[in-house]
Design a protein around this motif. Structure first.
Motif, PDB file in Angstrom:
ATOM      1  N   PRO A   1       6.627 -13.292 -98.690  1.00  0.00           N
ATOM      2  CA  PRO A   1       7.643 -14.940 -97.889  1.00  0.00           C
ATOM      3  C   PRO A   1       8.891 -14.004 -98.622  1.00  0.00           C
TER       4      PRO A   1
ATOM      5  N   PRO B   1      11.085 -16.832 -99.961  1.00  0.00           N
ATOM      6  CA  PRO B   1      11.576 -18.150 -99.966  1.00  0.00           C
ATOM      7  C   PRO B   1      13.232 -18.043-100.386  1.00  0.00           C
ATOM      8  N   HIS B   2      13.826 -19.872-100.241  1.00  0.00           N
ATOM      9  CA  HIS B   2      15.158 -19.724-100.073  1.00  0.00           C
ATOM     10  C   HIS B   2      14.686 -20.690-101.537  1.00  0.00           C
TER      11      HIS B   2
ATOM     12  N   ALA C   1      12.693 -14.925 -93.628  1.00  0.00           N
ATOM     13  CA  ALA C   1      11.762 -15.706 -93.836  1.00  0.00           C
ATOM     14  C   ALA C   1      11.194 -15.016 -94.599  1.00  0.00           C
ATOM     15  N   GLU C   2      11.057 -13.324 -94.300  1.00  0.00           N
ATOM     16  CA  GLU C   2       9.672 -12.659 -94.346  1.00  0.00           C
ATOM     17  C   GLU C   2      10.315 -10.941 -94.416  1.00  0.00           C
TER      18      GLU C   2
ATOM     19  N   GLN D   1      13.031  -5.886 -93.385  1.00  0.00           N
ATOM     20  CA  GLN D   1      13.261  -7.750 -93.119  1.00  0.00           C
ATOM     21  C   GLN D   1      13.731  -8.827 -91.960  1.00  0.00           C
TER      22      GLN D   1
ATOM     23  N   LYS E   1       8.824 -21.068-105.282  1.00  0.00           N
ATOM     24  CA  LYS E   1       8.270 -21.020-104.927  1.00  0.00           C
ATOM     25  C   LYS E   1       6.645 -21.445-105.480  1.00  0.00           C
TER      26      LYS E   1
END
Length: 574
Positions: free
Chosen positions: A563, A565-566, A510-511, A506, A569
């Motif tokens: 990704p 995501p938090h 975010a990725e 990581q 998505k």
């Protein structure tokens, strides 16, 4: 006491705004107080002026008495002297007797219009026609008082009083009285607690007649911007000016004989204006002090009755919001009813919130238990299907059928692993992708690489928190990628060692990046159907990921960048 006012944003505080509105409410009263106080100060200043004039009249009492009596005596004697016009010796005898009886005058005489005095208390004949003062008096023919620094007869400084007399409107001469200045200085001053710096008398020509100090000192202390002659004709006057040396002085002018003789008193400004300036200063600062006192009392009352209770209620609410602790004590018996009602309403609301939250927590706990049970049963069902398929694999007639069924079994086991991780994890919203991938890879390696295999495997996984919706496509993608890698890895030997590298990293919050690298052999292998790569691309689209496949040397590299995501998505369909 002042915490509610000085803490935080002062200008948005309740106390500040109340004080502002209170100031606006007090503004009309403050203006009225200023006007009234200034009126009082003006009256005090007027009273001070009257006091200075009264003190000036009191301080010049000796000169006033001598001059006014002198004119009275001269007017009375002028009628009597005319009776002795033909008898100079009788006239001299009479005037001498009067002069000795009065003991105030050094000379009493009748000065004819020709300037030759033949009738006087000294006797003899004296010619004053050549004196400049006589020419001036003869031209005016009015009452006057002059100063003679060296009396022509007594040879001492005298104050000369001239009173004209007429016969049938024809000017005939003057009755003159000479008053020694020493006589004036010896006369006692009237008792007074406050005395001026100096008292000066002057005639209508602006000539200084008498003063309490030496002449040169007196002249230096007279007003610089006003001559004494300009003060003639005013009844009374009080004004401020500077003397010839530039020092501030206050002058008070009163008439002794209007139009003839005046008295002016000289005062030091700091002595006179102390009380007046104090009143003027009081007219400005008293309303301000009253305003400040009102604000202090208002602020104390606001803080006592409202601010401190509001702060206590706010502190109780913050504590409740932080750890759901109910207030341990009430506001107290002396608190106003409104704040008691607010606290009761807050306690009721807090109790209701606690009960609702407890109910929600129970519901959430039951939901989580049910969801975990669902995932557990799905996992069991998938494992049951895998067991059935395992039985079917053993009965498959051909090796190709066994291979297809085994690939399908691996995919089912991958899904079962996802559900297993979901019901074993603490939360149901996120799953550890690193642990999930590691478990799936381990299962595949056990089946695909039997014991004693010479393939060198390197694995590296970091914890990556992934949405549960992304867990299934990721595990299926990893399963297909690992199966394909083991399919084409080739047979290891001394010249061509086989390697399999799998990692999950990581590099950015975010990725995440999944990488699988394997060696491949030059030996011919059975041609594949391409289904594995199609599935990999399809699962990659579900993850919104990018797939990069390349060959470097004897290694085949497959990189998946997706990704993390938090929030939810958009998932692309395929």
């Amino acid at each position: 006491m002042t915490g509610g006012f000085l803490d935080g944003d002062v200008f948005r505080g309740l106390a500040f705004r109340i004080l502002v509105f209170l100031s606006l409410a007090l503004l009309p009263f403050g203006l009225i107080a200023v006007v009234q106080t200034r009126e009082i100060a003006r009256q005090a200043e007027a009273n001070a002026d009257l006091s200075l004039l009264g003190l000036t009249e009191q301080a010049s009492g000796a000169e006033r008495t001598v001059i006014q009596e002198g004119f009275g005596v001269a007017e009375a004697l002028s009628s009597i002297v005319r009776l002795f016009a033909d008898d100079p010796e009788a006239c001299v005898s009479f005037l001498r007797a009067y002069q000795e009886a009065s003991e105030r005058y050094s000379l009493i005489g009748n000065l004819p219009a020709d300037g030759v005095m033949t009738c006087s208390s000294e006797g003899g004949i004296y010619d004053f026609s050549a004196y400049p003062d006589f020419d001036v008096a003869l031209e005016k023919r009015e009452r006057s008082v002059i100063i003679s620094r060296t009396g022509p007869i007594s040879l001492e400084p005298v104050l000369v009083i001239l009173h004209p007399h007429f016969e049938d409107d024809v000017f005939t001469g003057f009755t003159t009285l000479s008053v020694p200045l020493t006589e004036l200085h010896e006369m006692p001053d009237p008792p007074s607690n406050i005395k001026p710096h100096d008292v000066v008398t002057f005639n209508e020509a602006g000539e200084v007649l008498t003063s309490d100090r030496p002449r040169l000192v007196t002249l230096s202390d007279l007003p610089q911007n006003r001559s004494l002659k300009t003060l003639i004709g005013e009844k009374t006057a009080v004004f401020e000016d500077v003397n010839t040396e530039g020092d501030a002085r206050i002058y008070a002018v009163v008439p002794i004989v209007p139009g003839v003789v005046y008295a002016i008193s000289i005062w030091r400004q700091e002595e006179v204006l102390a009380g007046v300036r104090g009143s003027d200063t009081l007219s400005i600062f008293l309303p301000i002090l009253m305003w400040l006192a009102s604000l202090v009392v208002a602020f104390w009352a606001i803080n006592r009755l409202a601010i401190r209770h509001i702060r206590k209620l706010g502190r109780q609410m913050r504590i409740f919001a932080y750890n759901r602790s109910m207030p341990r004590s009430t506001l107290g018996p002396g608190v106003t009813r409104e704040f008691v009602d607010i606290q009761k309403a807050f306690i009721g609301m807090a109790d209701s919130i606690i009960r609702d939250e407890a109910s929600l927590e129970d519901s959430l706990r039951e939901k989580n238990i049910l969801l975990k049970e669902v995932h557990h049963r799905v996992k069991n069902n998938l494992q049951l299907i895998s067991s059935i398929m395992n039985m079917q694999i053993r009965r498959a007639p051909t090796q190709e059928s066994q291979l297809v069924l085994r690939r399908l079994q691996e995919r089912i086991l991958s899904l079962a692993t996802v559900h297993k991780n979901l019901y074993q994890s603490q939360g149901l919203e996120r799953v550890d992708a690193g642990a999930l991938v590691e478990e799936i890879v381990g299962q595949l390696l056990v089946v695909g690489l039997p014991a004693g295999s010479a393939v060198k495997v390197e694995q590296s996984y970091v914890p990556v928190q992934l949405d549960t919706d992304d867990a299934a496509p990721l595990t299926l993608l990893v399963s297909e990628a690992v199966t394909n890698a083991m399919k084409y890895i080739g047979s290891p030997n001394a010249q061509n060692p086989a390697r399999l590298n799998i990692s999950l990293t990581q590099p950015d919050p975010a990725e995440a990046v999944f990488t699988i690298s394997n060696t491949f052999s030059d030996e011919p292998t059975a041609e594949g159907t391409g289904l594995g790569m199609q599935l990999i691309n399809a699962f990659a689209r579900q993850l919104n990921a990018q797939v990069d496949a390349k060959i470097s040397g004897d290694m085949h590299h497959l990189t998946l960048t997706f990704p993390v995501p938090h929030r939810v998505k958009v998932v692309q369909d395929y």
